[in-house]
Write a protein that holds these residues in place. Structure first.
Motif, PDB file in Angstrom:
ATOM      1  N   LYS A   1       0.827  -1.208   0.000  1.00  0.00           N
ATOM      2  CA  LYS A   1       0.000   0.000   0.000  1.00  0.00           C
ATOM      3  C   LYS A   1       0.864   1.261   0.000  1.00  0.00           C
ATOM      4  CE  LYS A   1      -4.166  -1.899   1.963  1.00  0.00           C
ATOM      5  NZ  LYS A   1      -4.767  -2.155   0.700  1.00  0.00           N
ATOM      6  N   GLN A   2       2.069   1.161   0.563  1.00  0.00           N
ATOM      7  CA  GLN A   2       2.999   2.289   0.549  1.00  0.00           C
ATOM      8  C   GLN A   2       4.409   1.760   0.316  1.00  0.00           C
ATOM      9  OE1 GLN A   2       3.501   4.470   4.188  1.00  0.00           O
ATOM     10  NE2 GLN A   2       3.120   2.685   5.461  1.00  0.00           N
ATOM     11  N   VAL A   3       5.276   2.620  -0.204  1.00  0.00           N
ATOM     12  CA  VAL A   3       6.661   2.235  -0.455  1.00  0.00           C
ATOM     13  C   VAL A   3       7.596   3.150   0.330  1.00  0.00           C
ATOM     14  CG1 VAL A   3       6.236   1.213  -2.717  1.00  0.00           C
ATOM     15  CG2 VAL A   3       6.742   3.644  -2.561  1.00  0.00           C
ATOM     16  N   SER A   4       8.766   2.631   0.638  1.00  0.00           N
ATOM     17  CA  SER A   4       9.775   3.390   1.376  1.00  0.00           C
ATOM     18  C   SER A   4      10.441   4.413   0.465  1.00  0.00           C
ATOM     19  CB  SER A   4      10.840   2.440   1.921  1.00  0.00           C
ATOM     20  OG  SER A   4      10.253   1.502   2.777  1.00  0.00           O
ATOM     21  N   PRO A   5      10.976   5.472   1.055  1.00  0.00           N
ATOM     22  CA  PRO A   5      11.699   6.456   0.237  1.00  0.00           C
ATOM     23  C   PRO A   5      13.009   5.862  -0.275  1.00  0.00           C
ATOM     24  CG  PRO A   5      11.863   7.021   2.553  1.00  0.00           C
ATOM     25  CD  PRO A   5      10.930   5.857   2.467  1.00  0.00           C
ATOM     26  N   PRO A   6      13.534   6.411  -1.357  1.00  0.00           N
ATOM     27  CA  PRO A   6      14.839   5.947  -1.847  1.00  0.00           C
ATOM     28  C   PRO A   6      15.912   6.135  -0.781  1.00  0.00           C
ATOM     29  CG  PRO A   6      13.767   7.400  -3.444  1.00  0.00           C
ATOM     30  CD  PRO A   6      12.947   7.451  -2.193  1.00  0.00           C
ATOM     31  N   HIS A   7      16.883   5.242  -0.750  1.00  0.00           N
ATOM     32  CA  HIS A   7      17.939   5.310   0.278  1.00  0.00           C
ATOM     33  C   HIS A   7      18.765   6.581   0.180  1.00  0.00           C
ATOM     34  CE1 HIS A   7      17.111   1.330   1.731  1.00  0.00           C
ATOM     35  NE2 HIS A   7      17.161   0.856   0.500  1.00  0.00           N
ATOM     36  N   ASP A   8      18.908   7.106  -1.033  1.00  0.00           N
ATOM     37  CA  ASP A   8      19.755   8.282  -1.200  1.00  0.00           C
ATOM     38  C   ASP A   8      18.970   9.596  -1.136  1.00  0.00           C
ATOM     39  OD1 ASP A   8      18.388   7.932  -3.559  1.00  0.00           O
ATOM     40  OD2 ASP A   8      20.126   8.207  -4.864  1.00  0.00           O
TER      41      ASP A   8
ATOM     42  N   ARG B   1      12.787  13.464   3.009  1.00  0.00           N
ATOM     43  CA  ARG B   1      12.169  12.309   3.686  1.00  0.00           C
ATOM     44  C   ARG B   1      11.031  12.744   4.608  1.00  0.00           C
ATOM     45  NH1 ARG B   1      14.884   7.198   4.056  1.00  0.00           N
ATOM     46  NH2 ARG B   1      16.763   7.262   2.780  1.00  0.00           N
ATOM     47  N   GLU B   2      11.146  13.939   5.165  1.00  0.00           N
ATOM     48  CA  GLU B   2      10.131  14.437   6.084  1.00  0.00           C
ATOM     49  C   GLU B   2       8.778  14.591   5.410  1.00  0.00           C
ATOM     50  OE1 GLU B   2      11.599  18.014   7.885  1.00  0.00           O
ATOM     51  OE2 GLU B   2      13.413  17.027   8.623  1.00  0.00           O
ATOM     52  N   THR B   3       8.761  14.854   4.119  1.00  0.00           N
ATOM     53  CA  THR B   3       7.500  15.052   3.401  1.00  0.00           C
ATOM     54  C   THR B   3       7.170  13.885   2.465  1.00  0.00           C
ATOM     55  OG1 THR B   3       8.623  16.262   1.637  1.00  0.00           O
ATOM     56  CG2 THR B   3       7.743  17.556   3.491  1.00  0.00           C
ATOM     57  N   TRP B   4       7.896  12.780   2.580  1.00  0.00           N
ATOM     58  CA  TRP B   4       7.693  11.617   1.711  1.00  0.00           C
ATOM     59  C   TRP B   4       6.293  11.038   1.924  1.00  0.00           C
ATOM     60  CZ3 TRP B   4       9.482   9.207  -2.396  1.00  0.00           C
ATOM     61  CH2 TRP B   4       9.106   7.888  -2.621  1.00  0.00           C
ATOM     62  N   ASP B   5       5.595  10.798   0.834  1.00  0.00           N
ATOM     63  CA  ASP B   5       4.273  10.173   0.886  1.00  0.00           C
ATOM     64  C   ASP B   5       4.370   8.796   0.241  1.00  0.00           C
ATOM     65  OD1 ASP B   5       1.654   9.355   0.744  1.00  0.00           O
ATOM     66  OD2 ASP B   5       0.901  11.213  -0.144  1.00  0.00           O
TER      67      ASP B   5
END
Length: 110
Positions: A61-68, A74-78
């Motif tokens: 349902k959701q994916v993690s932010p890219p490592h780089d 990252r604070e606003t990653w949806d």
């Protein structure tokens, strides 16, 4: 099982791949080309090119932010929006491309 190389469907010619559910689950046929709005993630397992297995699972349902990705972004990653924008696989339906399957599904919801 032709698990890795896409093969045309015997009935309609659309390129497909065969995959087995995680944990030895049911084998299904997926369209070989992922599309935004799809339902499954799929990956190969193994090291021997002649003996690889393709697995599948329901898309997250959701994916993690890219490592780089920088910390400030990252604070606003949806993760939910990113998952909905990413291409995923769909289960094969004869004579329909993956995009047509998703478009038809969207039309049924309206």
């Amino acid at each position: 099982m032709s698990a890795i190389i896409p093969v045309p469907c015997d009935r309609c010619g659309v390129p497909t791949v065969t995959a087995r559910g995680v944990g030895g689950g049911v084998q299904i046929v997926l369209d070989a080309i992922p599309v935004v709005g799809g339902d499954y993630t799929s990956w190969t397992v193994g090291y021997d090119p002649d003996n690889l297995l393709r697995l599948y699972a329901r898309r997250p349902k959701q994916v993690s932010p890219p490592h780089d990705m920088p910390a400030i972004q990252r604070e606003t990653w949806d993760g939910y929006a990113a998952a909905n924008e990413r291409a995923w696989y769909v289960e094969h339906q004869h004579s329909l491309s993956a995009a047509e399957i998703v478009a038809r599904r969207g039309a049924d919801e309206v």
